[in-house]
Scaffold this motif. Structure first.
Motif, PDB file in Angstrom:
ATOM      1  N   SER A  94     132.735 -26.384  77.464  1.00 18.96           N
ATOM      2  CA  SER A  94     133.331 -25.959  78.585  1.00 18.96           C
ATOM      3  C   SER A  94     132.302 -26.152  79.812  1.00 18.96           C
ATOM      4  O   SER A  94     132.874 -26.679  80.967  1.00 18.96           O
ATOM      5  N   ARG A  95     131.083 -26.609  79.692  1.00 12.65           N
ATOM      6  CA  ARG A  95     130.021 -27.021  80.549  1.00 12.65           C
ATOM      7  C   ARG A  95     130.282 -28.485  80.878  1.00 12.65           C
ATOM      8  O   ARG A  95     130.301 -28.931  82.249  1.00 12.65           O
ATOM      9  N   ILE A  96     130.984 -29.187  79.940  1.00 15.68           N
ATOM     10  CA  ILE A  96     131.203 -30.594  80.073  1.00 15.68           C
ATOM     11  C   ILE A  96     132.346 -30.836  80.757  1.00 15.68           C
ATOM     12  O   ILE A  96     132.381 -31.744  81.689  1.00 15.68           O
ATOM     13  N   ASP A  97     133.370 -30.116  80.503  1.00 19.73           N
ATOM     14  CA  ASP A  97     134.631 -30.082  81.262  1.00 19.73           C
ATOM     15  C   ASP A  97     134.407 -29.472  82.663  1.00 19.73           C
ATOM     16  O   ASP A  97     135.211 -29.852  83.548  1.00 19.73           O
ATOM     17  N   ASP A  98     133.488 -28.522  82.868  1.00 16.01           N
ATOM     18  CA  ASP A  98     133.300 -27.942  84.187  1.00 16.01           C
ATOM     19  C   ASP A  98     132.070 -27.462  84.407  1.00 16.01           C
ATOM     20  O   ASP A  98     131.312 -26.533  83.661  1.00 16.01           O
ATOM     21  N   SER A  99     131.075 -28.568  85.089  1.00 17.52           N
ATOM     22  CA  SER A  99     129.812 -28.165  85.138  1.00 17.52           C
ATOM     23  C   SER A  99     129.302 -27.154  86.140  1.00 17.52           C
ATOM     24  O   SER A  99     128.184 -26.747  86.131  1.00 17.52           O
ATOM     25  N   THR A 100     130.328 -26.511  86.833  1.00 16.68           N
ATOM     26  CA  THR A 100     129.770 -25.189  87.518  1.00 16.68           C
ATOM     27  C   THR A 100     130.150 -23.891  86.703  1.00 16.68           C
ATOM     28  O   THR A 100     129.504 -22.867  86.971  1.00 16.68           O
ATOM     29  N   ALA A 101     130.619 -23.972  85.551  1.00 13.80           N
ATOM     30  CA  ALA A 101     130.775 -22.710  84.648  1.00 13.80           C
ATOM     31  C   ALA A 101     129.528 -22.487  83.872  1.00 13.80           C
ATOM     32  O   ALA A 101     128.755 -23.334  83.418  1.00 13.80           O
ATOM     33  N   VAL A 102     129.175 -21.044  84.251  1.00 16.00           N
ATOM     34  CA  VAL A 102     127.936 -20.609  83.624  1.00 16.00           C
ATOM     35  C   VAL A 102     128.358 -19.323  82.714  1.00 16.00           C
ATOM     36  O   VAL A 102     129.056 -18.507  83.279  1.00 16.00           O
ATOM     37  N   ARG A 103     128.202 -19.647  81.295  1.00 11.99           N
ATOM     38  CA  ARG A 103     128.482 -18.501  80.572  1.00 11.99           C
ATOM     39  C   ARG A 103     127.366 -17.982  79.786  1.00 11.99           C
ATOM     40  O   ARG A 103     126.443 -18.808  79.302  1.00 11.99           O
ATOM     41  N   ARG A 104     127.287 -16.578  79.475  1.00 10.26           N
ATOM     42  CA  ARG A 104     126.051 -16.063  79.209  1.00 10.26           C
ATOM     43  C   ARG A 104     126.918 -15.099  77.858  1.00 10.26           C
ATOM     44  O   ARG A 104     127.571 -14.197  78.241  1.00 10.26           O
ATOM     45  N   LEU A 105     126.401 -15.555  76.705  1.00 10.27           N
ATOM     46  CA  LEU A 105     127.175 -14.907  75.401  1.00 10.27           C
ATOM     47  C   LEU A 105     126.018 -14.401  74.222  1.00 10.27           C
ATOM     48  O   LEU A 105     125.078 -14.976  73.869  1.00 10.27           O
ATOM     49  N   LEU A 106     126.214 -12.888  74.151  1.00  9.20           N
ATOM     50  CA  LEU A 106     125.434 -12.512  73.013  1.00  9.20           C
ATOM     51  C   LEU A 106     126.219 -12.090  71.974  1.00  9.20           C
ATOM     52  O   LEU A 106     127.295 -11.358  72.024  1.00  9.20           O
TER      53      LEU A 106
END
Length: 366
Positions: free
Chosen positions: A334-346
């Motif tokens: 998802s970061r490769i597709d959209d460099s502005t996306a920040v996801r934090r997952l536990l």
């Protein structure tokens, strides 16, 4: 392929020699190396459909996709990754920088990431680093970049991954595993605090007055998060927080901690930060004739497959390593597709209860 008699000059007997048939006669292509156009004709689809199957850039219905793949196999077509990279600015490759390939958790995380990458059509390049300092990590990242990757998964496991000193590149998509202190970066981690809380809650529900902790190394982000979860759970329950014992993840360090704990009458419950140290604790208690779980209950963390074969079988916090690996790859893509996306997952944990825990021993009455 067929056989025919040799008629070479000077030969008085024929020799059977292989003759390669033209590609067109054996179902291949008349011009040698098959192309996407050849695959399209063979599969009865358009060249654009073949391109979509090769790149994964657009959805293709499953029957058509399987027909195209079958034609690729029959014709011996192999996509030209270099040409695709030039056209799409994608290499279909990700790098994984890891600092430890000896622990159970690291090995399982690597396996999960590599499987998830392959399932998404990406090659996965492992770049290990034996040291935890900034320079070593920076060098590993540069080695990964030299392999022409679209993004990086970084799993260092040390405090370096949780602080400002981690030399993360700004021009390449990055996901960090095991570093939820990075507020402005994408990360995936097991919910370490949740797991420690589950271990402590289980022991308190069995009427143990408090829980002693064999912690991992202070340099480890996971160890500190588990330590914080242990301390927070005891404090929230209004219980005393005893001094912890510090280990280094090894069974030997758990054994040493167990030897220090086994002579103390107030110790009835021990939570070890991983299963290997829990194994060492069990040995120390056994050698001293301290029965588990009748006198002391023990809980580990990781739920490695061997935990069920300990004696007694070990109660342990189960980490979903496969889910962490899948999530790390998903977040990176998802970061490769959209460099502005920040996801934090536990990723949640769960407690697996086995024979190493039981109600606290009753105090002897005068």
């Amino acid at each position: 392929m067929s056989l025919q008699r040799s008629t070479r000059p000077g030969s008085d007997t024929g020799v059977d020699t292989p003759v390669v048939e033209p590609a067109a006669r054996r179902g291949g292509t008349p011009h040698g190396v098959p192309t996407q156009a050849d695959v399209a004709r063979h599969a009865g689809v358009s060249a654009q459909t073949v391109s979509r199957v090769v790149t994964g850039a657009a959805r293709v219905d499953e029957p058509t996709r399987e027909r195209v793949l079958a034609s690729m196999r029959e014709l011996g077509y192999r996509p030209n990754r270099a040409a695709r990279a030039l056209r799409s600015a994608r290499y279909r490759s990700i790098g994984v920088v890891m600092s430890d390939l000896t622990s159970y958790g690291s090995v399982r995380t690597w396996e999960a990431i590599s499987r998830a990458g392959a399932a998404s059509g990406y090659a996965v390049a492992l770049v290990p680093t034996a040291r935890f300092d900034r320079r070593a990590v920076a060098e590993a990242i540069e080695r990964a970049r030299d392999q022409a990757v679209d993004g990086l998964v970084i799993a260092i496991g040390d405090h370096l991954s949780a602080g400002e000193d981690l030399p993360l590149p700004d021009d390449l998509p990055v996901v960090v595993v095991d570093a939820s202190a990075l507020a402005d970066r994408s990360f995936v981690d097991t919910d370490q605090t949740m797991g420690a809380g589950q271990a402590v809650a289980h022991l308190l529900e069995l009427d143990h007055g408090t829980v002693h902790h064999v912690a991992g190394p202070a340099s480890s982000y996971s160890a500190v998060r588990r330590e914080d979860g242990w301390r927070t759970a005891l404090t929230a329950a209004g219980r005393d927080v005893p001094p912890l014992e510090r280990g280094d993840w090894s069974a030997q360090s758990g054994y040493a901690a167990g030897c220090r704990l086994r002579g103390r009458a107030e110790v009835t419950a021990v939570f070890a930060a991983n299963d290997q140290m829990a194994l060492g604790v069990l040995r120390a208690l056994h050698e001293a004739g301290v029965p588990v779980p009748d006198r002391v209950s023990v809980v580990g963390f990781d739920d490695m497959p061997e935990a069920a074969q300990f004696w007694p079988p070990l109660t342990s916090v189960h980490q979903e390593f496969d889910e962490v690996g899948r999530a790390a790859v998903d977040v990176l893509l998802s970061r490769i597709d959209d460099s502005t996306a920040v996801r934090r997952l536990l990723v949640p944990t769960r407690l697996v209860v086995r024979g190493s825990t039981a109600p606290a021993p009753r105090k002897a009455t005068p």
